[in-house]
Design a protein around this motif. Structure first.
Motif, short mmCIF file in Angstrom:
data_model
loop_
_atom_site.label_atom_id
_atom_site.label_comp_id
_atom_site.label_asym_id
_atom_site.label_seq_id
_atom_site.Cartn_x
_atom_site.Cartn_y
_atom_site.Cartn_z
N CYS A 462 0.84 -1.21 0.00
CA CYS A 462 0.00 0.00 0.00
C CYS A 462 0.87 1.26 0.00
O CYS A 462 0.47 2.31 0.47
N ARG A 463 2.07 1.13 -0.55
CA ARG A 463 3.03 2.23 -0.59
C ARG A 463 2.57 3.30 -1.59
O ARG A 463 2.15 2.99 -2.70
N GLU A 464 2.66 4.58 -1.18
CA GLU A 464 2.20 5.66 -2.04
C GLU A 464 3.14 6.85 -1.93
O GLU A 464 3.61 7.19 -0.83
N ALA A 465 3.40 7.50 -3.05
CA ALA A 465 4.31 8.65 -3.07
C ALA A 465 3.55 9.94 -2.78
O ALA A 465 2.36 10.05 -3.05
N TYR A 466 4.28 10.91 -2.20
CA TYR A 466 3.72 12.24 -2.03
C TYR A 466 4.86 13.25 -2.05
O TYR A 466 6.03 12.91 -1.86
N THR A 467 4.51 14.50 -2.29
CA THR A 467 5.52 15.56 -2.35
C THR A 467 5.58 16.28 -1.00
O THR A 467 4.58 16.85 -0.55
N PRO A 468 6.72 16.25 -0.32
CA PRO A 468 6.83 16.93 0.98
C PRO A 468 6.80 18.44 0.82
O PRO A 468 7.21 18.99 -0.20
N THR A 469 6.30 19.11 1.84
CA THR A 469 6.25 20.57 1.83
C THR A 469 7.65 21.14 2.08
O THR A 469 8.49 20.48 2.69
N PRO A 470 7.90 22.37 1.64
CA PRO A 470 9.20 23.00 1.92
C PRO A 470 9.50 23.06 3.42
O PRO A 470 10.65 22.90 3.83
N LYS A 471 8.45 23.27 4.26
CA LYS A 471 8.65 23.33 5.71
C LYS A 471 9.12 21.97 6.23
O LYS A 471 10.01 21.90 7.09
N MET A 472 8.54 20.88 5.71
CA MET A 472 8.94 19.55 6.15
C MET A 472 10.39 19.28 5.79
O MET A 472 11.16 18.76 6.61
N LEU A 473 10.79 19.66 4.58
CA LEU A 473 12.17 19.45 4.16
C LEU A 473 13.13 20.27 5.01
O LEU A 473 14.22 19.81 5.38
N GLU A 474 12.73 21.50 5.35
CA GLU A 474 13.57 22.36 6.18
C GLU A 474 13.73 21.78 7.58
O GLU A 474 14.84 21.79 8.14
N ASP A 475 12.64 21.23 8.11
CA ASP A 475 12.68 20.68 9.48
C ASP A 475 13.64 19.50 9.60
O ASP A 475 14.21 19.27 10.66
N ILE A 476 13.76 18.72 8.52
CA ILE A 476 14.63 17.54 8.60
C ILE A 476 15.99 17.76 7.94
O ILE A 476 16.76 16.83 7.76
N GLY A 477 16.24 19.01 7.54
CA GLY A 477 17.56 19.37 7.06
C GLY A 477 17.87 18.96 5.63
O GLY A 477 19.04 18.76 5.29
N ILE A 478 16.87 18.85 4.78
CA ILE A 478 17.09 18.51 3.37
C ILE A 478 16.90 19.77 2.53
O ILE A 478 15.86 20.43 2.59
N LYS A 479 17.93 20.09 1.75
CA LYS A 479 17.86 21.26 0.88
C LYS A 479 17.87 20.81 -0.58
O LYS A 479 18.92 20.39 -1.10
N PRO A 480 16.70 20.86 -1.25
CA PRO A 480 16.66 20.41 -2.66
C PRO A 480 17.51 21.32 -3.55
O PRO A 480 17.66 22.52 -3.30
N LYS A 481 18.06 20.73 -4.60
CA LYS A 481 18.76 21.51 -5.61
C LYS A 481 17.74 22.27 -6.45
O LYS A 481 16.57 21.88 -6.49
N PRO A 482 18.12 23.34 -7.08
CA PRO A 482 17.17 24.10 -7.90
C PRO A 482 16.49 23.20 -8.94
O PRO A 482 17.16 22.51 -9.70
N GLY A 483 15.16 23.20 -8.92
CA GLY A 483 14.40 22.40 -9.87
C GLY A 483 14.24 20.94 -9.50
O GLY A 483 13.56 20.18 -10.19
N GLU A 484 14.88 20.50 -8.40
CA GLU A 484 14.80 19.09 -8.00
C GLU A 484 13.45 18.80 -7.34
O GLU A 484 13.00 19.54 -6.46
N GLN A 485 12.81 17.74 -7.79
CA GLN A 485 11.55 17.30 -7.17
C GLN A 485 11.83 16.11 -6.25
O GLN A 485 12.37 15.10 -6.68
N ILE A 486 11.49 16.26 -5.00
CA ILE A 486 11.73 15.20 -4.01
C ILE A 486 10.41 14.53 -3.68
O ILE A 486 9.41 15.20 -3.39
N LEU A 487 10.41 13.20 -3.74
CA LEU A 487 9.23 12.43 -3.38
C LEU A 487 9.51 11.61 -2.13
O LEU A 487 10.57 10.99 -2.01
N PHE A 488 8.59 11.63 -1.20
CA PHE A 488 8.63 10.74 -0.05
C PHE A 488 7.52 9.71 -0.21
O PHE A 488 6.64 9.84 -1.07
#
Length: 571
Positions: A462-488
């Motif tokens: 039942c695994r499903e992808a979603y796009t994390p919010t910028p706030k969520m990425l900031e909270d866990i210390g992940i900085k996306p590269k320009p134009g990079e789409q991160i899926l959790f």
């Protein structure tokens, strides 16, 4: 020539229209699963027909399991838990070639796992979900609930006559047991069998004033089983388990320990049993010790490639100390036993001193600590060193005496494996020094320290992808590269994972190897923060938090699980 997409083929065959295909793709993205599963959900095609179209597309034969004569050798080649886990069914076995029916012919992970488990080459055939379900029910029976099991016990059967078994060896592979067995035997067999089926690590039977609670620990979380066993069966159930584990059933005032060995579905499972007197009766906990969990293949424990390389290099050394650290229940014993299984050859003399001996491994000499007669870790370790060992495993370093002997053993040509209760890898160094070991001895003896935790895996059903919010990425210390789409990813919850979204666990590691600079700093009694900074800078050490977040980036676990299990490392 580029192969056409499956959706294009469906349009050409006029199975769906372009608009329906678009809706199917949106449904697949929103609800999860493949395009074919989405079209079946939408009622545009039956599951059986969809599998036939997929069979044509992938060039894999389609099979109706009910029309197939199942080979008994094939059926016995894959454990039931793997058959249920991967939703496959063995059909035929010729020599080293095993033919299976599956609904996912493109899932190479499943075939790799089955190849490792069986030692056979896997040939897939496509079938429908309904055929898989029917075959599971026909050959293994329906999974009985606690409610169903209790219905089999009538009020007239509550007068129990217990008897002592001699050399007990039960088969809990089937929920339905012999009709002439007493209700308590049936119920205990069911409780144990269901725990094995569900992949539980512990069974808790807890007496309260008006209730006898049953809980299973699955993937590190305790789940209450409803309905509970009848309160009036509390004492007979406890007595039955105590008889099975060779305890004194007349003694209810002091804690007792015992072991049970059962044969379940063709494999042997050991249980470590302990009782604890409470105001409403004895509480019993059974720890399941399934040797199938031991991984001679260290790649399956959860190591990243770089960490595995460091670990394998360390255990290949003929001497030195390797420490595994972490709190209780973090998988330290499984890691060490897996290392021992890897090193267990006819040329190595491996001796362990443990409290208690959890897994009994052929080819390894194991000693159990018994403080009542003076057999402590230190005493056992001294005796081991007179037994010409190559590899020594000490269950836990608890005191200065044990630490001193272990360090000296590592410095005199022995490979020493042990555990410490510290939060991180660097903390193990200060713990040894605090125990009274001279810093220069610590720096010379220790080769590698691995801190670890266990993370729950996302359920692959039942695994499903979603796009994390910028706030969520900031909270866990992940900085996306320009134009990079991160899926959790996250599990939505299904029957397979009991609506938890998780199924199974794996370890995350913080691997500290000692280079020359670090050894010099240890001798100078540098503080933990300095050692950690140098280890990260010079040895590329990932912290537990960083390792956990890498599992999130790879879609193996959720950000909530990674953050929760490594929260204390941030403090």
């Amino acid at each position: 020539m580029k192969k056409k997409m499956f959706g294009e083929i469906l349009i050409e065959k006029k199975i769906v229209t372009e608009e329906q295909l678009k809706q199917g793709l949106e449904n697949s993205k929103k609800e999860g699963g493949t395009l074919g599963q989405a079209l079946v959900r939408m009622g545009l095609v039956t599951d059986d027909d969809m599998k036939k179209h997929l069979s044509d597309y992938y060039g894999v034969p389609y099979v109706n399991i009910k029309d197939y004569e199942i080979d008994k050798a094939a059926l016995a080649s894959i454990p039931e838990n793997l058959i249920r886990k991967y939703r496959v069914f063995p059909l035929d076995k010729i020599g080293n070639n095993l033919t299976i029916a599956t609904t996912e012919v493109t899932n190479v992970v499943i075939f790799d796992e089955l190849r490792m488990a069986t030692g056979c080459n896997i040939t897939p055939m496509l079938t429908s979900e309904q055929d898989i379900n029917s075959a599971l029910e026909k050959y293994f029976g329906k999974k009985t609930s606690m409610e169903d099991a209790l219905k089999q016990i009538t009020d007239q059967e509550h007068d129990i006559e217990l008897h002592r078994d001699s050399g007990i060896e039960l088969d809990v592979g089937q929920i339905q047991v012999a009709a002439d067995e007493t209700p308590v035997v049936k119920l205990v067999t069911f409780i144990i069998g269901r725990a094995v089926d569900d992949g539980a690590s512990d069974i808790h039977l807890e007496p309260y004033e008006k209730e006898f609670r049953l809980r299973y620990r699955i993937d590190g979380i305790l789940y209450e089983i409803k309905p509970p066993p009848p309160k009036q069966l509390q004492n007979p159930i406890i007595a039955r388990i105590k008889i099975m584990s060779n305890m004194d059933i007349a003694e209810t005032r002091v804690p007792q320990d015992g072991r049970i060995r059962l044969t379940t579905k063709g494999k042997i499972v050991d249980f470590r049993v302990s009782t604890f007197p409470t105001v409403f009766g004895e509480k019993i906990v059974l720890r399941l010790l399934d040797k199938a969990n031991l991984q001679p293949d260290l790649t399956k424990l959860g190591f990243e490639k770089e960490e595995l390389g460091k670990f394998e290099k360390a255990i290949a050394q003929p001497y030195g100390m390797i420490l595994v650290t972490g709190p209780t229940g973090s998988g330290k014993s499984t890691t060490l036993y897996s290392v021992l299984s890897t090193l267990n050859t006819s040329r190595a003399n491996i001796v362990t001193v443990e409290e208690p001996v959890e897994y009994q491994v052929k080819g390894i000499n194991q000693v159990q600590v018994n403080a009542g007669i003076g057999l402590t870790f230190a005493m056992g370790l001294r005796a081991i060193l007179r037994q010409d060992p190559n590899i020594v495993m000490v269950g836990e370093i608890r005191d200065q005496e044990t630490a001193e002997i272990a360090v000296k053993a590592a410095l005199t040509g022995h490979l020493v494996l042990s555990t410490l209760h510290t939060n991180d890898s660097v903390g193990a160094i200060s713990r040894l020094i605090d125990m009274g070991i001279e810093p220069f001895l610590v720096s010379s003896a220790v080769t590698l320290i691995a801190a670890q935790r266990l993370l729950r895996r996302i359920c692959n059903q039942c695994r499903e992808a979603y796009t994390p919010t910028p706030k969520m990425l900031e909270d866990i210390g992940i900085k996306p590269k320009p134009g990079e789409q991160i899926l959790f990813y996250k599990g939505m919850g299904c029957d397979y994972c009991k609506n938890t979204g998780y199924k199974g666990r794996l370890a995350v590691y913080e691997i500290l190897t000692l280079n020359k600079h670090l050894r010099e700093l240890i001798v100078k009694r540098a503080n933990v923060m300095v050692l950690q900074e140098i280890a990260r800078k010079e040895e590329g050490m990932r912290t537990l938090r960083e390792s956990a977040m890498l599992k999130v980036r790879n879609g193996i676990t959720t950000v909530e699980e990674a953050a929760g299990i490594t929260m204390q490392e941030e403090a």
